[in-house]
Design a protein around this motif. Structure first.
Motif, short mmCIF file in Angstrom:
data_model
loop_
_atom_site.label_atom_id
_atom_site.label_comp_id
_atom_site.label_asym_id
_atom_site.label_seq_id
_atom_site.Cartn_x
_atom_site.Cartn_y
_atom_site.Cartn_z
N ASP B 128 -35.29 -21.80 -21.22
CA ASP B 128 -34.00 -21.15 -21.00
C ASP B 128 -32.88 -22.16 -21.24
O ASP B 128 -31.86 -21.84 -21.87
CB ASP B 128 -33.90 -20.61 -19.56
CG ASP B 128 -34.97 -19.57 -19.26
OD1 ASP B 128 -35.37 -18.85 -20.21
OD2 ASP B 128 -35.41 -19.49 -18.12
N THR B 181 -30.12 -17.45 -14.47
CA THR B 181 -31.50 -16.95 -14.38
C THR B 181 -31.59 -15.66 -15.21
O THR B 181 -30.56 -15.08 -15.55
CB THR B 181 -31.88 -16.67 -12.91
OG1 THR B 181 -30.89 -15.83 -12.33
CG2 THR B 181 -31.96 -17.97 -12.13
N ASN B 182 -32.80 -15.24 -15.54
CA ASN B 182 -32.99 -14.08 -16.41
C ASN B 182 -32.41 -12.79 -15.80
O ASN B 182 -32.38 -12.65 -14.58
CB ASN B 182 -34.48 -13.86 -16.68
CG ASN B 182 -35.00 -14.85 -17.69
OD1 ASN B 182 -34.31 -15.20 -18.65
ND2 ASN B 182 -36.21 -15.33 -17.47
N SER B 184 -33.71 -10.18 -15.14
CA SER B 184 -34.87 -9.39 -14.69
C SER B 184 -34.78 -9.23 -13.18
O SER B 184 -33.90 -9.80 -12.54
CB SER B 184 -36.14 -10.15 -15.05
OG SER B 184 -36.16 -11.39 -14.37
N GLY B 187 -35.18 -12.66 -11.67
CA GLY B 187 -34.02 -13.50 -11.97
C GLY B 187 -32.80 -13.09 -11.16
O GLY B 187 -32.06 -13.94 -10.64
#
Lengths: 237, 237
Positions: B128, B181-182, B184, B187
């Motif tokens: 990332d 963070t993702n 998702s 995240g």
């Protein structure tokens, strides 16, 4: 965003471009070419990504994903994979009789006295042989050509193990040669070439059947397969 | 066929079954489970197929294809791949400051005096971080959590590098923490957890924007993304 450390300028796409080498990546995903990747990754990471990209079906994104996966795995597991790679090339040879891959020469099948020497099945590659072995239907022996005729790629009969096949036929009493090359253009060309070469020797030459795959659907079969399936029809018993 | 060496009995499906472990394989293709594979392949071939199958997205068929591809490649090329794997684990460590992957500790970014220490970007994984570096937009520093909160998998804050993040904030003067963070479930949960933890420390906490991907199509965007895109709308300049 105008926070500290964040540049306000428009995004510089720099070395990034639509340079995806991998068919399975979503379209439009910008993939960094290797030399660009090198600049950001520590060298051992970049080197493994590059090495993995040489494998078929593995593009830059998959290579990156595999590398970061391996970084998280235990060292012993990665060492096992590396050792398996080295041993593959160290321990595996081609059988001097049939050219199958083997640890011992001649291979297990050529050494087996139970196998019928009168039937010889000709395939392109060792994995074709293994596919046939898995059926458990064939109890004869094999001959692996290690390729198929492909004039466009400059692959002629002298690049295949054809001469070795003829030598085997002189030595052994073979009643039938089953041509099990792939049902592709190259495989068909190879089968036709071999049939012409072998028939004058007085041996029975057969070709594996083309037809509908089991579990397939007539409606969705292509015309050539369907024609072959009609052509190859057999009396119901 | 009643030729020599060909058994007339109906095909014995034996150990073969619909045991495909690989989502990308065509449905209905019978894939041999490893112990079945072992019986037909020479041991070094079977061992590599098994080792490759442990990688994500690589099932029995792909592992077999890669192994037979490598058998045909020069020994030096396979040795390079094996060596790259060994060196990956030997030479790569986590940076003791930001937990990025690096050959030298602290990493290139943490050592760079040009990077803005007042902005800290928190990401889940080293890749990332690399994705953000490729944009060339962020000139601050990073903190890699090495995961995301996932109560279902038993991953709590103590499994991430959260304590180390708090220690860094005590030592450095940080004005803004960007939670990258993702987008998702895990995240988002991690971002919400960190925001709650960090805001009382008097630092500005931001979250990267959710919205329509560039080159995307409004018509095909999911409702959540579209809601976030509306919610995050900005004045045209």
């Amino acid at each position: 965003m105008g926070g500290p450390g964040v540049q306000g300028e428009p995004k510089d796409s720099g070395g990034l471009g639509p340079a995806s080498h991998e068919a399975s990546e979503p379209k439009g995903a910008a993939v960094a070419p290797p030399q660009f990747v090198m600049a950001y990754y520590p060298e051992p990471v970049a080197r493994l990504i590059e090495a993995l990209q040489r494998l078929p079906g593995i593009g830059p994104k998959t290579a990156q994903r595999l590398t970061f996966f391996l970084l998280k795995r235990p060292t012993a597991e990665v060492a096992t994979l590396a050792e398996s790679l080295v041993q593959l090339k160290q321990l595996i040879v081609h059988c001097s009789v049939c050219f199958n891959v083997t640890e011992e020469d001649p291979c297990r099948i050529c050494r087996d006295p139970q196998r019928d020497t009168r039937a010889l099945c000709v395939v392109e590659e060792p994995n074709d042989l293994l596919a046939l072995e898995r059926t458990g239907e064939f109890r004869g022996r094999y001959h692996v050509l290690l390729g198929a005729l492909s004039p466009l790629d400059g692959i002629g009969p002298e690049d295949l193990r054809v001469r070795e096949l003829l030598t085997r036929l002189e030595a052994d009493q073979v009643d039938e040669i089953i041509l099990a090359t792939n049902p592709s253009v190259e495989g068909e060309a190879t089968a036709i070439y071999l049939a012409k070469l072998l028939k004058p020797l007085g041996v029975r030459v057969t070709r594996i059947a083309r037809g509908l795959p089991v579990g397939g659907d007539l409606e969705y079969a292509d015309e050539v397969t369907l024609s072959k399936a009609l052509e190859g029809r057999r009396e119901m018993s």
